[in-house]
Design an enzyme around this catalytic site. Structure first.
Site, short mmCIF file in Angstrom:
data_model
loop_
_atom_site.label_atom_id
_atom_site.label_comp_id
_atom_site.label_asym_id
_atom_site.label_seq_id
_atom_site.Cartn_x
_atom_site.Cartn_y
_atom_site.Cartn_z
N THR A 120 0.82 -1.21 0.00
CA THR A 120 0.00 0.00 0.00
C THR A 120 0.86 1.26 0.00
O THR A 120 0.67 2.15 -0.83
CB THR A 120 -0.91 0.00 1.26
OG1 THR A 120 -1.61 -1.24 1.28
CG2 THR A 120 -1.89 1.15 1.21
N LYS B 282 6.43 2.83 18.32
CA LYS B 282 6.57 4.25 17.98
C LYS B 282 7.06 5.06 19.18
O LYS B 282 7.89 5.96 19.05
CB LYS B 282 5.22 4.77 17.47
CG LYS B 282 4.83 4.14 16.12
CD LYS B 282 3.37 4.34 15.78
CE LYS B 282 3.04 3.75 14.41
NZ LYS B 282 1.57 3.69 14.17
#
Lengths: 436, 436
Positions: free
Chosen positions: B13, B205
């Site tokens: 993607t 993250k």
């Protein structure tokens, strides 16, 4: 460890913040950078006042040229503000091959083309993160991280004084003049606040944002700019009833025909939009790119420390290049000045948006028919209307929210309506942005 | 015009988004950069599916090595994800002197030390703006613009899947399992959503944000991480009554004693905080620096286009150096890996915060006395209490908001309370952050 030598022009509030930051966080900066930043000279007309930071008296000078012409100095930080002598000094620094950091939006909004071209020719950089949004890193974000995008729009709340005044008018119901006077006493507003409250400072910043977003050298005079001094708490209350907040908004848009909009004025934005919640001394910028979509940044828009953070960020970026023996890495507005386009700014009369209109009329049947009739003649259609307060007094307010209309038509209609004998005061308009 | 040659690993993607961006905005990028970016090869195991973008079949390969070992290629973009073979490929690219762009937070959270050290040794850069917050430029902002600051805290809403689920639970009152099932059907959640909903992706993250903010190589295993799967709409309603929203929050803090906190869990934050309004697919990061104060950035946290914007921003940054014949400019976590500190992460048991506690008990006098007695024995004092619904059913909820308490004490108290015969269900806790 290598050293980068820095000269500072202007030892005012921000200059003091920069000195404090370099002192407090000097070790940390050296670690992050792999080299040392050494402030070798500070020039100011006043070299005797105590700023609350300790500096070796030997580095103070009232002679800016002794910094600009010193071949030892790598980076010049210009924090004098205003057009002259800042312009002359910055151009001299560039001519002498120095890298430049400046927080001077007025200078760059009016003389950016000259300064950035001189820098490109000489192969040096002029960084100006502190010029827009204080500590918010929007300039670098636009120039670097988001530079893969074609930008559609940029919106900003960019003046802390205005935003503070509007926030207090909104949350405490006070009037403009009262809050301004108090803000001046508390030191939040300048003794002469004209540049702030009349939108000039915001327009300077918008000129830079529009230049970066759309790759153009905008003619500052083409930016339509209005301030907040004629806003009333009544308008803020009506806005609230309709689900809006009023902000002094900087608006930049790019249209498919290649024209752009660049305007600063009080603007009604829906309450649930993130920008509507930006209060007090905070600034925020929202950009929309074709790939990234909307991005918003938010932080303190002014003040000694936040602005010093931005100045030192720029200084570190330049030092990162210098320490590797590398010269200029970016150009002022994100591409070589020769690549900037001349884009036409839509005249305000051609702008199409929605409007809030407030009329003050006698309380008599037929008034609304007369007003709506004139609006209709000018192709302005009404989305909603409210006449909320029925006083004993002769004059009553009528508030109308329009569908999209052209500024030229709205102005013409208001002019005609203001000549009706049923109208008691000059009519007010506030523009609405429903699609940020 | 000079050309920078780019090889892409992974044509999923995001890879498709990058190809689309380079095609759609190629001219603009060349103008801004002063050089051309040429995608010379794309490696993927599947080189036959139609991704909806046109690429010359000749540039597709299933052999990643043909990119990694091609001396013509300047920059390698790694968009494969996961640990292997991504790790091997990135290390090989570095070894071959290539600049690297990656969106791979899992890889960098676990193998960042190895990768960034290899890059520093070889004098190349590994940029990873797309790894955290999608299109939000927080990594560069921390590494560059805000790098004059000593950071105190970082908070993030970093997982779009969780935030989408929580937003729907909040605004529509639905239960977790229902929304997750619908999100999976609509393609907003993975078929196996474990990494997202259990907080692992957010913790990856956070490891990068904490590393950048505090200059440390954090041990990923030291991050306490809990997901959202045990949250109920009842908790969300109670939170609302107390003026809070529940978000899956990544929390990093630095204490004066040099220890840090790094934790991910459902967190109640006051409704009026800007982070509380970040809904749906949006991500946001808020950092507080000693000079800049609070800065918040907000944007789309994932998706083909927004992530491609971040990848191309990194690519442009590297190209800016390469076109000037310059090598690495920054290090992975903002300073040379040798300068990173080993900071101790506070064990979760030592964390001090406020708590929301929900007990399910029989409806009988003396219940509150028993519970509050045990809390008191563990030095937990009660800020407020509510027992809002009086059902016919035997079991009723009691909700208690505490003052600051230590996690160890709270866990011990809950364990003891859960053994009382008046308690009908395992008690729930949600941590509160009142000082972002």
């Amino acid at each position: 460890m290598k050293e980068i030598k820095v000269g500072l022009l202007g030892f005012g509030t921000i200059g003091t913040g920069v000195v404090k930051l370099l002192q407090n966080n000097g070790e940390l900066l050296a670690e992050r950078l792999g080299c040392r930043l050494r402030l070798v000279r500070i020039a100011d007309l006043d070299i005797s006042s105590d700023r609350g930071v300790r500096v070796d008296a030997g580095i103070l000078t009232s002679d800016a040229m002794s910094i600009l012409d010193d071949p030892e100095i790598d980076v010049v930080i210009e924090l004098i503000g205003g057009y002259e002598p800042a312009r002359t000094f910055v151009l001299r620094a560039i001519e002498n091959g120095k890298q430049v950091v400046t927080a001077n939006k007025a200078l760059l909004a009016l003389h950016g083309r000259e300064i950035f071209s001189a820098a490109a020719e000489k192969g040096v950089e002029v960084l100006f993160e502190a010029a827009v949004g204080g500590g918010i890193p929007i300039i670098t974000s636009l120039k670097e991280n988001l530079c893969g995008n074609r930008f559609r729009s940029v919106f900003g709340i960019l003046n802390g004084t205005c935003n503070y005044i509007l926030s207090r008018m909104t949350h405490e119901g006070e009037e403009f003049a009262t809050v301004l006077a108090e803000a001046q006493q508390a030191g939040y507003a300048e003794a002469d606040p004209t540049f702030d409250i009349e939108g000039v400072d915001t327009a300077h910043k918008l000129a830079l944002l529009v230049g970066l977003c759309f790759g153009t050298n905008i003619d500052f005079a083409a930016i339509h700019s209005e301030g907040i001094s004629s806003l009333t708490s009544q308008d803020i209350r009506f806005a609230d009833q309709f689900g809006y907040r009023i902000k002094l908004l900087a608006i930049g848009k790019r249209h498919d025909d290649g024209t752009i909009e660049a305007r600063v004025h009080p603007t009604m934005i829906p309450k649930h939009y993130p920008l509507a919640d930006v209060d007090g001394a905070y600034n925020a910028v929202r950009v929309v790119g074709d790939f990234v979509g909307p991005v918003m940044q938010y932080g303190l828009g002014a003040g000694m420390d936040a602005t010093a953070s931005a100045v030192v960020g720029d200084l570190m970026a330049l030092a990162r290049n210098l320490v590797r023996g590398q010269g200029a890495r970016t150009h002022g507005l994100g591409c070589h000045p020769g690549q900037l386009r001349e884009l036409q700014v839509r005249p305000m009369a051609d702008v199409v948006t929605q409007y809030y209109l407030r009329f003050t009329t006698v309380d008599r049947p037929g008034v609304l028919a007369a007003i709506s009739g004139i609006l209709g003649q000018h192709q302005i259609s009404i989305a909603s209307m409210v006449q909320p307060e029925r006083h004993e007094a002769e004059a009553v307010p009528i508030v109308i929210m329009t569908h999209e209309a052209r500024e030229r038509d709205v102005q013409a209609a208001l002019q005609q309506i203001d000549q009706l004998d049923i109208v008691r005061e000059k009519s007010h308009l506030i523009r609405i942005e429903n699609q940020l």
